[in-house]
Design an enzyme around this catalytic site. Structure first.
Site, PDB file in Angstrom:
ATOM      1  N   ASP A  33       0.814  -1.204   0.000  1.00 50.77           N
ATOM      2  CA  ASP A  33       0.000   0.000   0.000  1.00 50.77           C
ATOM      3  C   ASP A  33       0.854   1.262   0.000  1.00 50.77           C
ATOM      4  O   ASP A  33       1.364   1.675   1.045  1.00 50.77           O
ATOM      5  CB  ASP A  33      -0.897  -0.036   1.248  1.00 50.77           C
ATOM      6  CG  ASP A  33      -1.775   1.179   1.337  1.00 50.77           C
ATOM      7  OD1 ASP A  33      -2.211   1.536   2.442  1.00 50.77           O
ATOM      8  OD2 ASP A  33      -2.010   1.803   0.284  1.00 50.77           O
ATOM      9  N   ASP A 216      -1.624   5.482  -5.187  1.00 46.82           N
ATOM     10  CA  ASP A 216      -1.991   4.634  -4.057  1.00 46.82           C
ATOM     11  C   ASP A 216      -2.344   3.218  -4.499  1.00 46.82           C
ATOM     12  O   ASP A 216      -3.489   2.944  -4.878  1.00 46.82           O
ATOM     13  CB  ASP A 216      -3.179   5.248  -3.296  1.00 46.82           C
ATOM     14  CG  ASP A 216      -3.534   4.439  -2.067  1.00 46.82           C
ATOM     15  OD1 ASP A 216      -4.533   4.781  -1.399  1.00 46.82           O
ATOM     16  OD2 ASP A 216      -2.823   3.461  -1.769  1.00 46.82           O
TER      17      ASP A 216
HETATM   18  C1  LIG Z   1      -9.637   9.096   7.326  1.00 44.69           C
HETATM   19  C2  LIG Z   1      -8.171   8.674   7.369  1.00 44.69           C
HETATM   20  C3  LIG Z   1      -7.276   9.690   6.668  1.00 44.69           C
HETATM   21  C4  LIG Z   1      -7.455   9.528   5.196  1.00 44.69           C
HETATM   22  C5  LIG Z   1      -5.817   9.475   7.054  1.00 44.69           C
HETATM   23  N1  LIG Z   1      -5.423   8.107   6.748  1.00 44.69           N
HETATM   24  C6  LIG Z   1      -4.685   7.906   5.628  1.00 44.69           C
HETATM   25  O1  LIG Z   1      -4.401   8.756   4.814  1.00 44.69           O
HETATM   26  C7  LIG Z   1      -4.203   6.475   5.411  1.00 44.69           C
HETATM   27  C8  LIG Z   1      -2.762   6.360   5.938  1.00 44.69           C
HETATM   28  N2  LIG Z   1      -4.209   6.183   3.982  1.00 44.69           N
HETATM   29  C9  LIG Z   1      -5.393   6.030   3.322  1.00 44.69           C
HETATM   30  O2  LIG Z   1      -6.452   6.062   3.902  1.00 44.69           O
HETATM   31  C10 LIG Z   1      -5.385   5.819   1.804  1.00 44.69           C
HETATM   32  C11 LIG Z   1      -4.897   7.085   1.148  1.00 44.69           C
HETATM   33  C12 LIG Z   1      -5.789   8.246   1.443  1.00 44.69           C
HETATM   34  S1  LIG Z   1      -5.247   9.680   0.576  1.00 44.69           S
HETATM   35  C13 LIG Z   1      -5.887  11.001   1.513  1.00 44.69           C
HETATM   36  N3  LIG Z   1      -4.493   4.773   1.327  1.00 44.69           N
HETATM   37  C14 LIG Z   1      -4.390   3.647   2.104  1.00 44.69           C
HETATM   38  C15 LIG Z   1      -5.566   2.722   1.892  1.00 44.69           C
HETATM   39  N4  LIG Z   1      -5.740   2.387   0.470  1.00 44.69           N
HETATM   40  C16 LIG Z   1      -5.268   1.482   2.709  1.00 44.69           C
HETATM   41  C17 LIG Z   1      -6.293   0.407   2.609  1.00 44.69           C
HETATM   42  C18 LIG Z   1      -5.962  -0.765   1.946  1.00 44.69           C
HETATM   43  C19 LIG Z   1      -6.892  -1.807   1.844  1.00 44.69           C
HETATM   44  C20 LIG Z   1      -8.179  -1.641   2.417  1.00 44.69           C
HETATM   45  C21 LIG Z   1      -8.494  -0.434   3.074  1.00 44.69           C
HETATM   46  C22 LIG Z   1      -7.550   0.579   3.178  1.00 44.69           C
HETATM   47  C23 LIG Z   1      -5.640   9.764   8.537  1.00 44.69           C
HETATM   48  O3  LIG Z   1      -5.235   8.799   9.255  1.00 44.69           O
HETATM   49  O4  LIG Z   1      -5.858  10.907   8.900  1.00 44.69           O
END
Ligand SMILES: CC[C@H](C)[C@H](NC(=O)[C@H](C)NC(=O)[C@@H](CCSC)NC[C@@H](N)Cc1ccccc1)C(=O)O
Length: 324
Positions: A33, A216
């Site tokens: 990821d 991503d």
């Molecule tokens: C609401 C959460 C926000 C988006 C933020 N979290 C993130 O940005 C996290 C690190 N990354 C993610 O939520 C996204 C990128 C968001 S871009 C703003 N990528 C990871 C996601 N595809 C992982 C996954 C894989 C398989 C099943 C489900 C999820 C935070 O912690 O603040």
């Protein structure tokens, strides 16, 4: 340097690509990821209900596991899913690349979507600045592997409905055609993020100046701002935004226009054929382009990588893309 290597990535149910990974000699199928920076695994500490259908990492069975006592982690993803638990270190081997002392985050809690998902955990390949381990933030597998790689880069090869690969330390010229275009990456938010100021639907160009894109591999679809999504489906006859299915659907017989997205000043073009994600009921199909829900960050996920070999190069940092 001898640690360059390629790891095979198998498509799982068309929604993600899983890589068989050795953690302390235990084999797990992990989701690589580039949109997060935590390496976490389903662990023996989970409830038996949560473990159902998964390979599990048991720290006590690994001769090389070292606990980091008192360390914790907790992560939330954009789709509302999440996980949390405790931390140790172990030897992690991916393809031909091995890292000793890698922070391995053991899940003691996972959200329901992960229980039903095929992955036994995630390998975060975003920047270590967004790793969630406390009290001491930990490095990603890629950051730890860099000194032993020929070049400080990895590449994602994720062809549609076929086995893919992650190449560490080298660019595999047999995996793409034509030239590589590069975009300068702004790692300020911890992502492989770059300028994405416009897009094209079929032959029409639209501006989204000031917007960015995030490469991503852990997101299945291409998620863009509402204007882009409505402009795209405006040219798809019979398309509608379905509350039932949580996104745009259209008659499966419809031929879809291509979508080109600006990546650091060059367009990447996703053919219409790759933008029909899956059939819902044989009549209607669910689109591979959907809304990101808000903000100015577009997320270019696996549907993008189905058309382009992606190069994550820490030396600038920069993101490169070349047509498959
Ligand atoms: C609401 C959460 C926000 C988006 C933020 N979290 C993130 O940005 C996290 C690190 N990354 C993610 O939520 C996204 C990128 C968001 S871009 C703003 N990528 C990871 C996601 N595809 C992982 C996954 C894989 C398989 C099943 C489900 C999820 C935070 O912690 O603040």
């Amino acid at each position: 340097k001898r640690q360059d290597g390629s790891a095979s990535a198998a498509p799982a149910g068309g929604t993600e690509y899983l890589v068989s990974t050795s953690v302390g000699g235990e084999s797990l199928n992990l989701d690589f990821d580039t949109g997060s920076a935590d390496l976490w695994v389903f662990s023996s500490s989970l409830s038996s209900a949560s473990k159902k259908g998964h390979d599990i990492y048991t720290a006590s069975k690994s001769p090389t596991y070292q606990a980091l006592s008192g360390y914790t982690w907790s992560i939330t993803y954009a789709d509302g899913s999440g996980a949390s638990g405790k931390v140790g270190t172990d030897t992690v081997t991916i393809g031909g690349t091995s890292v000793t002392g890698q922070a391995v985050e053991l899940a003691t809690k996972v959200s329901s979507t992960f229980v039903s998902d095929a992955a036994d955990g995630l390998v975060g390949l975003a920047f270590s600045s967004i790793n969630t381990v406390q009290p001491v933030q930990q490095q990603t597998f890629f950051d730890n592997a860099q000194p032993s790689l020929n070049s400080p880069l990895f590449a994602a090869y994720l062809p549609y409905n076929a086995d893919g690969a992650y190449d560490f330390g080298f660019i595999d010229s047999s995996k793409y055609s034509g030239s590589i275009n590069y975009a300068t990456v702004n790692s300020g938010n911890g992502f492989w993020e770059f300028a994405s100021n416009s897009y094209q639907v079929g032959g029409s160009t639209f501006s989204q100046s000031g917007n960015t894109g995030i490469a991503d591999t852990g997101t299945t679809l291409v998620l863009m701002i509402d204007d882009a999504v409505s402009n795209y489906y405006a040219s798809v006859s019979g398309a509608s935004n379905s509350a039932t299915y949580g996104g745009y659907i259209f008659p499966c017989s419809t031929s879809l226009p291509s979508l080109s997205v600006d990546i650091g000043g060059n367009y990447a073009t996703i053919p219409g054929s790759l933008l029909n994600f899956q059939s819902i009921d044989g009549t209607n199909c669910f689109g591979g382009l959907q809304s990101v829900g808000g903000g100015t960050q577009n997320i270019y996920g696996d549907v993008f990588f189905n058309a382009y070999y992606g190069i994550f190069d820490a030396s600038v940092p920069q993101f490169g893309f070349a047509a498959l």
